[in-house]
Design a protein around this motif. Structure first.
Motif, PDB file in Angstrom:
ATOM      1  N   GLU A  92       0.829  -1.208   0.000  1.00 48.25           N
ATOM      2  CA  GLU A  92       0.000   0.000   0.000  1.00 48.25           C
ATOM      3  C   GLU A  92       0.860   1.253   0.000  1.00 48.25           C
ATOM      4  O   GLU A  92       0.570   2.223  -0.701  1.00 48.25           O
ATOM      5  CB  GLU A  92      -0.912  -0.014   1.221  1.00 48.25           C
ATOM      6  CG  GLU A  92      -1.899   1.133   1.204  1.00 48.25           C
ATOM      7  CD  GLU A  92      -3.176   0.729   1.895  1.00 48.25           C
ATOM      8  OE1 GLU A  92      -3.707   1.545   2.630  1.00 48.25           O
ATOM      9  OE2 GLU A  92      -3.633  -0.417   1.694  1.00 48.25           O
ATOM     10  N   LEU A  93       1.921   1.208   0.769  1.00 51.62           N
ATOM     11  CA  LEU A  93       2.822   2.363   0.773  1.00 51.62           C
ATOM     12  C   LEU A  93       3.410   2.586  -0.603  1.00 51.62           C
ATOM     13  O   LEU A  93       3.554   3.725  -1.057  1.00 51.62           O
ATOM     14  CB  LEU A  93       3.936   2.155   1.800  1.00 51.62           C
ATOM     15  CG  LEU A  93       3.522   2.343   3.259  1.00 51.62           C
ATOM     16  CD1 LEU A  93       4.606   1.841   4.197  1.00 51.62           C
ATOM     17  CD2 LEU A  93       3.238   3.815   3.534  1.00 51.62           C
ATOM     18  N   VAL A  94       3.740   1.507  -1.274  1.00 50.77           N
ATOM     19  CA  VAL A  94       4.292   1.649  -2.623  1.00 50.77           C
ATOM     20  C   VAL A  94       3.260   2.259  -3.548  1.00 50.77           C
ATOM     21  O   VAL A  94       3.551   3.161  -4.329  1.00 50.77           O
ATOM     22  CB  VAL A  94       4.787   0.286  -3.149  1.00 50.77           C
ATOM     23  CG1 VAL A  94       5.101   0.378  -4.644  1.00 50.77           C
ATOM     24  CG2 VAL A  94       6.024  -0.147  -2.389  1.00 50.77           C
ATOM     25  N   ALA A 103      10.400   1.170   1.850  1.00 54.74           N
ATOM     26  CA  ALA A 103      11.696   0.476   1.908  1.00 54.74           C
ATOM     27  C   ALA A 103      12.101   0.235   3.349  1.00 54.74           C
ATOM     28  O   ALA A 103      12.561  -0.864   3.710  1.00 54.74           O
ATOM     29  CB  ALA A 103      12.749   1.307   1.185  1.00 54.74           C
ATOM     30  N   VAL A 104      11.927   1.260   4.207  1.00 53.68           N
ATOM     31  CA  VAL A 104      12.297   1.099   5.618  1.00 53.68           C
ATOM     32  C   VAL A 104      11.518  -0.042   6.243  1.00 53.68           C
ATOM     33  O   VAL A 104      12.078  -0.934   6.891  1.00 53.68           O
ATOM     34  CB  VAL A 104      12.064   2.428   6.372  1.00 53.68           C
ATOM     35  CG1 VAL A 104      12.147   2.196   7.875  1.00 53.68           C
ATOM     36  CG2 VAL A 104      13.057   3.471   5.938  1.00 53.68           C
ATOM     37  N   VAL A 110      11.018  -7.430   6.867  1.00 58.92           N
ATOM     38  CA  VAL A 110      11.154  -8.618   6.029  1.00 58.92           C
ATOM     39  C   VAL A 110      12.629  -8.976   5.821  1.00 58.92           C
ATOM     40  O   VAL A 110      13.059 -10.088   6.144  1.00 58.92           O
ATOM     41  CB  VAL A 110      10.448  -8.417   4.673  1.00 58.92           C
ATOM     42  CG1 VAL A 110      10.603  -9.650   3.822  1.00 58.92           C
ATOM     43  CG2 VAL A 110       8.972  -8.088   4.895  1.00 58.92           C
ATOM     44  N   VAL A 111      13.352  -8.006   5.322  1.00 54.57           N
ATOM     45  CA  VAL A 111      14.737  -8.324   4.935  1.00 54.57           C
ATOM     46  C   VAL A 111      15.554  -8.739   6.146  1.00 54.57           C
ATOM     47  O   VAL A 111      16.198  -9.801   6.150  1.00 54.57           O
ATOM     48  CB  VAL A 111      15.382  -7.103   4.234  1.00 54.57           C
ATOM     49  CG1 VAL A 111      16.852  -7.396   3.944  1.00 54.57           C
ATOM     50  CG2 VAL A 111      14.635  -6.773   2.958  1.00 54.57           C
ATOM     51  N   ILE A 112      15.491  -7.918   7.199  1.00 53.72           N
ATOM     52  CA  ILE A 112      16.327  -8.207   8.366  1.00 53.72           C
ATOM     53  C   ILE A 112      15.932  -9.525   9.025  1.00 53.72           C
ATOM     54  O   ILE A 112      16.802 -10.391   9.238  1.00 53.72           O
ATOM     55  CB  ILE A 112      16.300  -7.030   9.346  1.00 53.72           C
ATOM     56  CG1 ILE A 112      17.016  -5.824   8.710  1.00 53.72           C
ATOM     57  CG2 ILE A 112      16.942  -7.399  10.675  1.00 53.72           C
ATOM     58  CD1 ILE A 112      16.998  -4.599   9.555  1.00 53.72           C
TER      59      ILE A 112
END
Lengths: 212, 673
Positions: A92-94, A103-104, A110-112
Motif C-alpha cells: 500500500e505504501l508503494v 523500503a524502511v 522482512v529483509v532483516i
C-alpha cells in the motif's frame, strides 16, 4: 578455502587446555569452574549450545508465519476500518508512492528477519563443518546479526507508539493486530537464538572436537 | 624378533549418549510456539463464519476486505470476493458472515447496497459518503431453508421489516406523477411508501406496491379507497379558484392518499389489491368497489360513428349507472364480400354489484347473466342524456323488436355484447323545436288583434242603438212578465222554475269553470311552455283570423245595423208575445221550456268535463316546467325562452283580466258596462 585451511592452524584456547571467560575474557585452566576475576561461571565450549540456538531459531520461525499472515495494524477512521499485514502495508505504501517508508518497513520487517534466520542457520551449520570452521568472516557475520537483530523491533515499536498516540475516537484510531505480537515474539526469539550461539564454536572446529 | 604380540590399541570413543539425553529442554520452546500458532490458526479457521454469495447488478464502492455486511447497523460480515456470475450479467459478491448470525441467513434474507441517497424527501445515508458503501442485510430470527446464493435488491426496501405493517397492491390506469418511494398519506400524515412501479401483464395498467406501516395498516379495510394526490390540483368553481397541494414531496414525487368512506369492510391480508383512483372525487364517487381490481369487461362494436363518447363516460344498465367506458378504438373488419369497413370499438367495464350480482363476481358469471338478458332483448346502444342530449352514455336496455343476438364470449380481448342503433333523442330534439316555435309565435299581432276586437266590441256597445236595447228589453221583460203571469196561472210556472233551476245550476257550473280557468290562466304565466305539444302557431293564426273576422263583422254595416235589427226583433218578439198571450202559446212555451231544461242539463254535463281539461293543462304545464328547469341557468337559449315567457305572461295577464272581467260581469261583455 585455502585461507580457511591456513587459519585452522591458529592455536585456540582449547588447544592450549584453557577456557576463556565469556564475560571478562580472562583464560583459565580447563578444569576451572568459576572465573577468578569476575565470578562468572566458566562454560566449556560444547555442541550442546547449538541445540538452544536451533530451538530458539525454530520458535522464532514459527512465530514469523502468523506475523506475516495476520494483520499488523487495524486502522479505524470515519471512512471505515482497514487492516494491513506487513506485506500488505508495504504494497500500500508503494501504491501511495511512499517508496522510502516502504523500503524502511520492508527492510526492517522482512529483509532483516529473513536474513537473520538465514545467517543464524548458516552459522549453526558452519560450526559443525570442519572445512568452514575458524573463519573471521563468520565472526563478522555473527557480530552483524547480533547488532542488527534488535532493529527488527522498529516495526513493533511503530505499532506500539501509533496505538498509543493515535486514539482520536471515531475520527481515527489504530490498534495493533495479532501479527504485532507474533512479530515481536519472533524477533525476540531470534535474538535469543543469536545470543545462545557461542562464538567460540566458530574457532573451535568440529575436527578437533572429535580428535581430542 | 619378538613374537610378543601387542594387542592393538583399543580404539575407544565415549559411548554416544542416547539422543534423548542429549536433547535440551530448550526444545520445548519451539514446541510451545508451534502449539500456540496452530491454536491461533485453528481458532481463526473455526471462527471464520460462512461464506455466502450475493448477486448485485453492480458493485459500486464494494471493495473486498473492506466493505462490510451490516445487520441493524452492526457489522456481521465482510466482503471477501467480488466477481461475476457465470454469464457476466451481474456482480457476485462473496461475504463472510459471522458465525453467530450465519444460521439466521435463510432464504428470507434480503440484501441491498447502502449508498448516499438524494431524493425529494431529503438526503439519507450521508454517513456512507465517508464510510463507504456497505451491504445491509435483513433476516428474521427463524432459520429455515439455508442457502448460500442470494439475489441482492436493486434499492433499499421500503421497510426492512415486513412484519411491521401490511403490503398492498395498487392498480391504476397510469402511474401519473408517482415515483418510486412516494409517500402514502392518511389525512396528510405519511404512513407508508410505495415502490415497484410496474406495468401489469397486459400492459393495460400499472401496478404499484405500497407498504403501510403498523399501526396505520389497521385502518385498511376492503372498503378503503386510494387516490393519487400527485402534483397540484386547481379547481375553478363559483366560489373562486381553489389550489390544492399536499406537500413539496408529493409535488415532486407524487403521493397516494387513502380513506375509508363506508364502513362494513373486512380487514385485509398482505398483498390485497386496491384500485388507485386518479382523484379524490373519483375515489369517493366511483361505482367500482375499492377492492374490485378487475371488473367485468365487454367490447361493443358500433357501425355508426359515435361522436361525443369518451373514456370514463357512463354505462347505464336499465337506467342505473353500472359502469364506465374504459377504452375507445376503431376496429377494421372485412365483410363477406371483402369490403373493409370500420367499426367503433368501445370497451366497457361493468360493476357486478350494479347488475344485481354479488361483489367481485367472476366475469363468467356476469357473462351468464347478461346472456339471459340478451335473450330477452337486452342491447347496448348509444344514448344521450341531459336536456339537449349533449352527454352521451352507453345504455344497456331492452329494445323491442330487435333481431335475436347473442354474446360472443370467445371474442378477444373481451366478450362482445350485441348493439343496436343509437337512440335518437326525441325529447331533446322536440324541446328545442318547441321553444323555437314559441319564440316565433305572433304574440304581438295576437295582442293587437285582441285589443282591436275589444275596441270594436266596446264601440258597438257604446252605440246609440245598443243603448236602446235595454229599453226594448225592459218592454220585452214587461211582456214576458205578463206572459209569465199567464203561464203561472196555467201551471206552467213550476216547469219554468225547474227549467230556470237547471239553467242556474248550469250557469254556476260554468262560473266555477271560469274560476278554474282563471287559475289555469294564472299558472300559464309561470309556464308558457304548456303549449309545448300544441301547434300554437296555427292556433294563434286562427285566433288571429277569427278575431279579424269578428272585427270585420263588427266593423261592417251589418253589425252597425245589428242593434237596430235587435230592437226590431225585440219589437217583433213583443208583438209575438202579445199574440202568444192571446193565442194558445202558453202550451208551446211550456214545451219550449222543457226543451230548454234539457239543453241546460246537457250544458251541465258538458261543463263537468272542464275540470279534466284543466287538470290536463296543469300537468302539461308541470311537465314543461320540469323540462325548462332541467336546462342550465344561463344558456342563450334559456334567455330566449325567458323573454318569450315574459311576453307570454304579459299576454296571458291580458287574457286573465279579460277573463276575470267576463267572470265578474258577463253582461258587461255584451252591454259594455
Amino acid at each position: 578455502m585455502g585461507r580457511n585451511r591456513a587459519e585452522v592452524t591458529i592455536q585456540t584456547a582449547r588447544d592450549a587446555g584453557l577456557v576463556g571467560c565469556t564475560r571478562c575474557g580472562k583464560v583459565w585452566p580447563q578444569q576451572t569452574h568459576e572465573c577468578g576475576r569476575c565470578g562468572a561461571t566458566l562454560k566449556r565450549v560444547d555442541n550442546a549450545g547449538l541445540q538452544a540456538v536451533w530451538a530458539w531459531w525454530l520458535a522464532g520461525l514459527i512465530f514469523y508465519i502468523p506475523a506475516n499472515l495476520y494483520p499488523m495494524l487495524r486502522t479505524s477512521t470515519l471512512a471505515g476500518s482497514q487492516q494491513n499485514t506487513i506485506i500488505g502495508g508495504v504494497v500500500e505504501l508503494v501504491t501511495h508512492h511512499s517508496y522510502f517508508v516502504a523500503a524502511v518497513v520492508f527492510v526492517a520487517s522482512v529483509v532483516i528477519p529473513v536474513s537473520k534466520f538465514i545467517a543464524i542457520a548458516y552459522l549453526a551449520l558452519a560450526v559443525g563443518n570442519e572445512r568452514r570452521a575458524g573463519s573471521h568472516r563468520h565472526l563478522h557475520l555473527f557480530e552483524v546479526v547480533e547488532f542488527i537483530g534488535r532493529w527488527s523491533m522498529v516495526d513493533v515499536f511503530v505499532v506500539a507508539i501509533l496505538s498509543a498516540l493515535v486514539q482520536l475516537g471515531a475520527v481515527v484510531s489504530i490498534h495493533p493486530g495479532p501479527a504485532a505480537a507474533a512479530f515481536a515474539l519472533s524477533v525476540a526469539l531470534t535474538m535469543l537464538s543469536a545470543q545462545s550461539f557461542d562464538p567460540r564454536l566458530i574457532w573451535r572446529g568440529p575436527a578437533r572436537t572429535t580428535g581430542s | 624378533m619378538t613374537d610378543e604380540l601387542r594387542p592393538a590399541d583399543l580404539e575407544t570413543s565415549p559411548a554416544p549418549n542416547p539422543i534423548w539425553t542429549r536433547l535440551s529442554v530448550i526444545w520445548l520452546v519451539p514446541l510451545v510456539a508451534l502449539a500456540i500458532t496452530l491454536g491461533i490458526a485453528w481458532q481463526s479457521y473455526a471462527d471464520r463464519g460462512t461464506l455466502i454469495e450475493i448477486d448485485f447488478a453492480d458493485a459500486t464502492g464494494v471493495r473486498p476486505g473492506e466493505t462490510v455486511l451490516k445487520f441493524r447497523e452492526v457489522e456481521v460480515g465482510r466482503v471477501e470476493t467480488v466477481g461475476f456470475n457465470p454469464d457476466l450479467s451481474s456482480v457476485r459478491i462473496g461475504v463472510r458472515v459471522n458465525k453467530e448470525v450465519a444460521h439466521f441467513v435463510d432464504n428470507e434474507a434480503r440484501f441491498w447496497l447502502v449508498r448516499p441517497q438524494v431524493s425529494a424527501q431529503g438526503i439519507s445515508r450521508l454517513d456512507t459518503v465517508l464510510s463507504g458503501t456497505f451491504i445491509e442485510g435483513y433476516w428474521d430470527a427463524e432459520s429455515a431453508g439455508q442457502q448460500t446464493l442470494f439475489q441482492g435488491l436493486d434499492k433499499p426496501p421500503v421497510t426492512p421489516d415486513p412484519t411491521k405493517g401490511t403490503w398492498i397492491e395498487l392498480r391504476a390506469e397510469d402511474a401519473g406523477g408517482l415515483a418510486e418511494g412516494a409517500p402514502v398519506l392518511f389525512r396528510g400524515i405519511t404512513v407508508g411508501r410505495i415502490q415497484n412501479l410496474r406495468l401489469n401483464d397486459a400492459d393495460s395498467g400499472v401496478i404499484v406496491d405500497a407498504f403501510i406501516d403498523s399501526p396505520h395498516d389497521r385502518r385498511l379495510t376492503t372498503n378503503t379507497r386510494f387516490w393519487d394526490t400527485s402534483g397540484i390540483s386547481v379547481s375553478l368553481s363559483a366560489s373562486g379558484v381553489s389550489l390544492d397541494m399536499r406537500s413539496l414531496a408529493s409535488l415532486v414525487q407524487g403521493g397516494i392518499e387513502f380513506d375509508t368512506f363506508t364502513t362494513g369492510g373486512t380487514f385485509i391480508q398482505n398483498g390485497f389489491p386496491f384500485r388507485l383512483y386518479s382523484t379524490a372525487e373519483a375515489a369517493r364517487t366511483s361505482i367500482f368497489g375499492a377492492g374490485l381490481a378487475e371488473p367485468a369487461r365487454y367490447t361493443l362494436l358500433f357501425d355508426d360513428a359515435i361522436e361525443g363518447l369518451q373514456r370514463g363516460s357512463k354505462v347505464q344498465f336499465r337506467g342505473v349507472e353500472a359502469g364506465e367506458i374504459t377504452d375507445l378504438s376503431i376496429k377494421v373488419q372485412t365483410d363477406s364480400t371483402g369490403t373493409r369497413f370500420a367499426q367503433q370499438q368501445v370497451v366497457i367495464a361493468l360493476s357486478p354489484e350494479r347488475l344485481g350480482l354479488a361483489r367481485g363476481t367472476e366475469q363468467e358469471i356476469v357473462n351468464e347473466f347478461l346472456a339471459t338478458e340478451v335473450d330477452s332483448g337486452l342491447r347496448a346502444r348509444v344514448a344521450g342524456v341531459g336536456l339537449l342530449g349533449s352527454t352521451l352514455v352507453i345504455e344497456l336496455t331492452d329494445v323491442p323488436d330487435v333481431p335475436p343476438a347473442v354474446i360472443n364470449r370467445s371474442a378477444k380481448p373481451y366478450p362482445t355484447l350485441p348493439t343496436t342503433d343509437a337512440k335518437t333523442n326525441d325529447l331533446a330534439a322536440s324541446a328545442e323545436g318547441v321553444f323555437k316555435r314559441i319564440d316565433a309565435l305572433p304574440i304581438e299581432e295576437l295582442m293587437a288583434s285582441a285589443i282591436r276586437t275589444l275596441d270594436s266590441i266596446s264601440a258597438v256597445a257604446e252605440s246609440e242603438d245598443t243603448r236602446a236595447v235595454p229599453g226594448e228589453l225592459a218592454g220585452l221583460l214587461e211582456q214576458l212578465r205578463t206572459l209569465t203571469d199567464g203561464l203561472n196561472q196555467r201551471g206552467a210556472s213550476e216547469k219554468a222554475v225547474a227549467a230556470l233551476d237547471g239553467m242556474t245550476e248550469a250557469a254556476s257550473t260554468v262560473m266555477t269553470e271560469f274560476e278554474g280557468l282563471a287559475e289555469t290562466l294564472a299558472s300559464t304565466d309561470a309556464a308558457a311552455q304548456a303549449v309545448a305539444e300544441m301547434p300554437l302557431g296555427e292556433i294563434g293564426n286562427k285566433i288571429d283570423g277569427i278575431l279579424a273576422d269578428i272585427r270585420t263583422m263588427l266593423g261592417s254595416e251589418d253589425a252597425e245595423r245589428l242593434p237596430r235589427a235587435l230592437s226590431d226583433t225585440l219589437e217583433e218578439s213583443a208583438a209575438l208575445l202579445a199574440e202568444l198571450r192571446e193565442g194558445g202559446a202558453a202550451e208551446k212555451i211550456n214545451g219550449t221550456l222543457l226543451a230548454a231544461q234539457d239543453a241546460a242539463t246537457a250544458i251541465e254535463s258538458a261543463s263537468e268535463r272542464l275540470p279534466d281539461l284543466t287538470a290536463k293543462l296543469e300537468s302539461l304545464v308541470t311537465t314543461a316546467e320540469r323540462l325548462v328547469a332541467s336546462y342550465g341557468e344561463r344558456s342563450a337559449f334559456n334567455a330566449e325562452v325567458l323573454d318569450t315567457m315574459r311576453e307570454m305572461r304579459r299576454a296571458t295577464a291580458a287574457f286573465g283580466s279579460l277573463a276575470r272581467m267576463i267572470e265578474r260581469n258577463p253582461r258587461a261583455f255584451i252591454l259594455g258596462r
